[in-house]
Scaffold this active site. Sequence first.
Site, PDB file in Angstrom:
ATOM      1  N   ASP A 105       6.668  -3.801  -2.693  1.00 36.34           N
ATOM      2  CA  ASP A 105       6.298  -5.152  -2.249  1.00 36.34           C
ATOM      3  C   ASP A 105       5.879  -5.185  -0.778  1.00 36.34           C
ATOM      4  O   ASP A 105       6.048  -6.190  -0.098  1.00 36.34           O
ATOM      5  CB  ASP A 105       7.469  -6.133  -2.457  1.00 36.34           C
ATOM      6  CG  ASP A 105       8.011  -6.099  -3.869  1.00 36.34           C
ATOM      7  OD1 ASP A 105       7.213  -6.266  -4.802  1.00 36.34           O
ATOM      8  OD2 ASP A 105       9.223  -5.887  -4.043  1.00 36.34           O
ATOM      9  N   LYS A 109       0.599  -3.551  -0.516  1.00 36.52           N
ATOM     10  CA  LYS A 109      -0.381  -2.503  -0.840  1.00 36.52           C
ATOM     11  C   LYS A 109      -1.674  -3.079  -1.374  1.00 36.52           C
ATOM     12  O   LYS A 109      -2.752  -2.567  -1.096  1.00 36.52           O
ATOM     13  CB  LYS A 109       0.208  -1.546  -1.888  1.00 36.52           C
ATOM     14  CG  LYS A 109       1.426  -0.783  -1.436  1.00 36.52           C
ATOM     15  CD  LYS A 109       1.991   0.073  -2.551  1.00 36.52           C
ATOM     16  CE  LYS A 109       2.564  -0.745  -3.688  1.00 36.52           C
ATOM     17  NZ  LYS A 109       3.712  -1.571  -3.314  1.00 36.52           N
ATOM     18  N   GLY A 130       3.857  -5.189  -9.113  1.00 35.97           N
ATOM     19  CA  GLY A 130       2.906  -6.267  -8.899  1.00 35.97           C
ATOM     20  C   GLY A 130       2.146  -6.135  -7.596  1.00 35.97           C
ATOM     21  O   GLY A 130       2.692  -5.715  -6.582  1.00 35.97           O
ATOM     22  N   HIS A 131       0.861  -6.452  -7.642  1.00 36.44           N
ATOM     23  CA  HIS A 131       0.030  -6.504  -6.433  1.00 36.44           C
ATOM     24  C   HIS A 131      -0.523  -7.919  -6.303  1.00 36.44           C
ATOM     25  O   HIS A 131      -1.115  -8.440  -7.243  1.00 36.44           O
ATOM     26  CB  HIS A 131      -1.150  -5.532  -6.517  1.00 36.44           C
ATOM     27  CG  HIS A 131      -0.759  -4.100  -6.609  1.00 36.44           C
ATOM     28  ND1 HIS A 131       0.077  -3.491  -5.703  1.00 36.44           N
ATOM     29  CD2 HIS A 131      -1.076  -3.149  -7.513  1.00 36.44           C
ATOM     30  CE1 HIS A 131       0.230  -2.228  -6.032  1.00 36.44           C
ATOM     31  NE2 HIS A 131      -0.446  -1.997  -7.138  1.00 36.44           N
ATOM     32  N   GLN A 180       4.628   0.286  -6.376  1.00 37.62           N
ATOM     33  CA  GLN A 180       6.008   0.237  -5.892  1.00 37.62           C
ATOM     34  C   GLN A 180       6.129   0.947  -4.546  1.00 37.62           C
ATOM     35  O   GLN A 180       5.183   0.958  -3.782  1.00 37.62           O
ATOM     36  CB  GLN A 180       6.962   0.799  -6.945  1.00 37.62           C
ATOM     37  CG  GLN A 180       6.880   0.035  -8.259  1.00 37.62           C
ATOM     38  CD  GLN A 180       7.702   0.655  -9.343  1.00 37.62           C
ATOM     39  OE1 GLN A 180       7.503   1.790  -9.698  1.00 37.62           O
ATOM     40  NE2 GLN A 180       8.640  -0.102  -9.882  1.00 37.62           N
TER      41      GLN A 180
END
Length: 425
Positions: free
Chosen positions: A13, A16, A40-41, A220
């Site tokens: 988180d 990225k 998640g992005h 991640q």
Amino acid sequence: MAGVVVVGSMWGDEGKGKVTDYLAQKADIVVRYVGGNNAGHTIVYDGKKFALKLIPSGIFSGHEVIMGNGMVVNPKAFLEEVKYLNDAGIDTSRIRVSDRCHVILPYHLEIDELQEKRKGDKSIGTTKRGIGPAYTDKYSRIGIRMGEFVDEELFLEKLNETFPLKVMEYPELADLFTIEGIYNEYKEYAKKIKPLVCDTGILLDEYLREDKKVLFEGAQGAMLDIDYGTYPYVTSSHPGANGVSEGAGIGPLYIKEAIGIIKAYTTRVGEGPFPTELFDETGDFIREQGHEYGTVTKRPRRTGWFDAVVVNQSRRMSSLTGVSLMLLDVLSGLDTIKICSAYKYKGEIIHGLPSTVKGVEEVEPIYEEMPGWEEDITNVQSFAELPVNCQNYIRRIEELIHCPVVMFSVGPDRKQTVVLRDIEF
């Protein structure tokens, strides 16, 4: 050499997606090499916020994107994400999915849930997306790979081999699923995915031999690495640059730059040791200012001071050539800011994490205090425009992590990224 890797260098988180999206403007191809839809992005594109879980962030760049063999892919979740992007006018025909990545099937999600329940108060706080069980099947050599999944005969054959083994281990599955039920539902997903599936290793090799600019996108954070993270509170793969060769099918000599993404503070989601965690108003302030809630799970993230020990461990693992310092604006308004420069452990000063969870839980962070800044920095466009105390904070981080800050972020938009050194492919 034409490859640049973007890796999260904390517990995930870190931001990225934004940096990947920024660097994708220079790249010809973007490759994700690890993880599943537990990662998640969040990206702001064309004034809209998008949350991606499987598809590489580079999809917004207009280039081809590759989902490498190191990933585990939930076909249903993948197609939902494709529809989500298509509905927003984003072309997804440029996605290429490795025929060697492993497939997450519905029983993997159920096993994830059952495992967490069985562990009770020793649960590790997974996202229950079936990631770990899918990787377990991979290394037990009973997994179903994408090339088999998109072949109807092979898919049914593999299901008949694998599912009974899973029922022996988890009898509860027999009441929830049948081979016929899984096959009939998932063969329809396979038909839609099949045109995108290929040997991405060969494709990537061709691109690299043609000197194409390839951006490798991690998922991640490196501190969730199965070997070097805070085991067992980790993911099931290698999220750092050390995972690129295995997860994308290319050799390490193709990597020219490894850019670590770090926050101006530290966060963590789920269970596991967190030496610099804050349990006071400052921690709440950082959480609210930084909107620190999980992209996938919406869980509140745990917050703490910047930990140079953690980032140094990530730097060593990934051979970082530079870092991007994210969410610097979140710290505006704090009178004093702390940096963890080392740990005290069993009466000694150490600069690495103990290998055991018990050891990490017992370390005492050694802090340096620095004066904060009050100014709003969200419109800053150069290092010189930053308040002096903010400049000093960045410079001290560079000294402690033995790595230059090559860019920093003062807000969520792509335009709020200040580049200090160009990243060359």
